[in-house]
Write a protein that holds these residues in place. Structure first.
Motif, PDB file in Angstrom:
ATOM      1  N   ARG A  16       0.832  -1.215   0.000  1.00  0.00           N
ATOM      2  CA  ARG A  16       0.000   0.000   0.000  1.00  0.00           C
ATOM      3  C   ARG A  16       0.866   1.265   0.000  1.00  0.00           C
ATOM      4  O   ARG A  16       0.603   2.207  -0.738  1.00  0.00           O
ATOM      5  CB  ARG A  16      -0.952   0.000   1.200  1.00  0.00           C
ATOM      6  CG  ARG A  16      -2.145  -0.923   1.028  1.00  0.00           C
ATOM      7  CD  ARG A  16      -3.163  -0.739   2.148  1.00  0.00           C
ATOM      8  NE  ARG A  16      -2.703  -1.282   3.420  1.00  0.00           N
ATOM      9  CZ  ARG A  16      -2.766  -2.579   3.742  1.00  0.00           C
ATOM     10  NH1 ARG A  16      -3.276  -3.444   2.888  1.00  0.00           N
ATOM     11  NH2 ARG A  16      -2.335  -2.998   4.910  1.00  0.00           N
ATOM     12  N   LEU A  17       1.895   1.287   0.822  1.00  0.00           N
ATOM     13  CA  LEU A  17       2.782   2.450   0.888  1.00  0.00           C
ATOM     14  C   LEU A  17       3.539   2.649  -0.432  1.00  0.00           C
ATOM     15  O   LEU A  17       3.689   3.775  -0.912  1.00  0.00           O
ATOM     16  CB  LEU A  17       3.774   2.298   2.044  1.00  0.00           C
ATOM     17  CG  LEU A  17       3.174   2.343   3.448  1.00  0.00           C
ATOM     18  CD1 LEU A  17       4.202   1.915   4.493  1.00  0.00           C
ATOM     19  CD2 LEU A  17       2.628   3.721   3.762  1.00  0.00           C
ATOM     20  N   LEU A  18       3.998   1.568  -1.010  1.00  0.00           N
ATOM     21  CA  LEU A  18       4.718   1.660  -2.280  1.00  0.00           C
ATOM     22  C   LEU A  18       3.793   2.095  -3.414  1.00  0.00           C
ATOM     23  O   LEU A  18       4.218   2.821  -4.313  1.00  0.00           O
ATOM     24  CB  LEU A  18       5.389   0.327  -2.607  1.00  0.00           C
ATOM     25  CG  LEU A  18       6.616   0.007  -1.755  1.00  0.00           C
ATOM     26  CD1 LEU A  18       6.981  -1.472  -1.882  1.00  0.00           C
ATOM     27  CD2 LEU A  18       7.783   0.893  -2.132  1.00  0.00           C
ATOM     28  N   GLN A  19       2.541   1.660  -3.373  1.00  0.00           N
ATOM     29  CA  GLN A  19       1.570   2.115  -4.374  1.00  0.00           C
ATOM     30  C   GLN A  19       1.427   3.631  -4.332  1.00  0.00           C
ATOM     31  O   GLN A  19       1.411   4.290  -5.371  1.00  0.00           O
ATOM     32  CB  GLN A  19       0.192   1.472  -4.135  1.00  0.00           C
ATOM     33  CG  GLN A  19       0.010   0.155  -4.792  1.00  0.00           C
ATOM     34  CD  GLN A  19      -1.411  -0.350  -4.569  1.00  0.00           C
ATOM     35  OE1 GLN A  19      -1.983  -0.243  -3.480  1.00  0.00           O
ATOM     36  NE2 GLN A  19      -1.992  -0.909  -5.616  1.00  0.00           N
ATOM     37  N   GLN A  20       1.324   4.178  -3.149  1.00  0.00           N
ATOM     38  CA  GLN A  20       1.216   5.628  -3.001  1.00  0.00           C
ATOM     39  C   GLN A  20       2.457   6.329  -3.547  1.00  0.00           C
ATOM     40  O   GLN A  20       2.356   7.324  -4.257  1.00  0.00           O
ATOM     41  CB  GLN A  20       1.013   6.010  -1.533  1.00  0.00           C
ATOM     42  CG  GLN A  20      -0.307   5.571  -0.967  1.00  0.00           C
ATOM     43  CD  GLN A  20      -0.376   5.748   0.549  1.00  0.00           C
ATOM     44  OE1 GLN A  20       0.585   6.139   1.184  1.00  0.00           O
ATOM     45  NE2 GLN A  20      -1.537   5.432   1.113  1.00  0.00           N
ATOM     46  N   GLN A  21       3.622   5.794  -3.225  1.00  0.00           N
ATOM     47  CA  GLN A  21       4.861   6.403  -3.688  1.00  0.00           C
ATOM     48  C   GLN A  21       4.997   6.270  -5.201  1.00  0.00           C
ATOM     49  O   GLN A  21       5.467   7.186  -5.868  1.00  0.00           O
ATOM     50  CB  GLN A  21       6.067   5.778  -2.995  1.00  0.00           C
ATOM     51  CG  GLN A  21       7.355   6.505  -3.339  1.00  0.00           C
ATOM     52  CD  GLN A  21       8.521   6.051  -2.507  1.00  0.00           C
ATOM     53  OE1 GLN A  21       8.391   5.221  -1.616  1.00  0.00           O
ATOM     54  NE2 GLN A  21       9.679   6.585  -2.786  1.00  0.00           N
TER      55      GLN A  21
END
Length: 131
Positions: A101-106
């Motif tokens: 999820r965090l990498l998707q945002q980044q």
């Protein structure tokens, strides 16, 4: 942190080591590793579904100074003979899902990499990039 050779059975031994317990791992390896039988067998048996982080621009690896003779036209010879990507496992499904999820945002804000969670999703990324 290590830089294992990508020959003989070194990658298989590395994967045996990292899938042995619930320790998180982040490995920069050739893209072909995810297709290997040992990779599928070990990640399936350990219930580890890693994130595949695929740089949109191929990494160029610089050899140490004086390791190779430098020629102006040999830029491509500085790189490895294979394309590489990151394989990420957070130590548990929940942590790995949160990383995703965090990498998707980044990825949406930076746009320097793509991500997948399966062999078929990686195949879809390759198809998308050739269009």
């Amino acid at each position: 942190i290590t830089n294992p050779p990508y020959s003989e059975d070194h990658v298989e031994k590395l994967m045996e080591h990292v899938t042995r317990d619930k320790t998180p791992w982040m490995l920069l390896m050739p893209t072909f590793v995810h297709k290997k039988d040992y990779f599928q067998r070990l990640t399936t048996a350990s219930h580890q579904q890693p994130i595949y982080l695929v740089p949109r621009k191929r990494y160029i690896y610089q050899p140490p100074p004086n390791f190779r003779s430098k020629k102006a036209s040999d830029t491509h010879k500085k790189s490895s003979p294979f394309v590489s990507m990151w394989y990420l496992w957070g130590g548990s499904r929940e942590v790995t899902d949160e990383w995703y999820r965090l990498l998707q945002q980044q990825s949406k804000s930076k746009g320097s990499f793509d991500m997948a969670r399966s062999k078929s999703a990686l195949r879809d990324l390759r198809r998308k990039s050739t269009r």
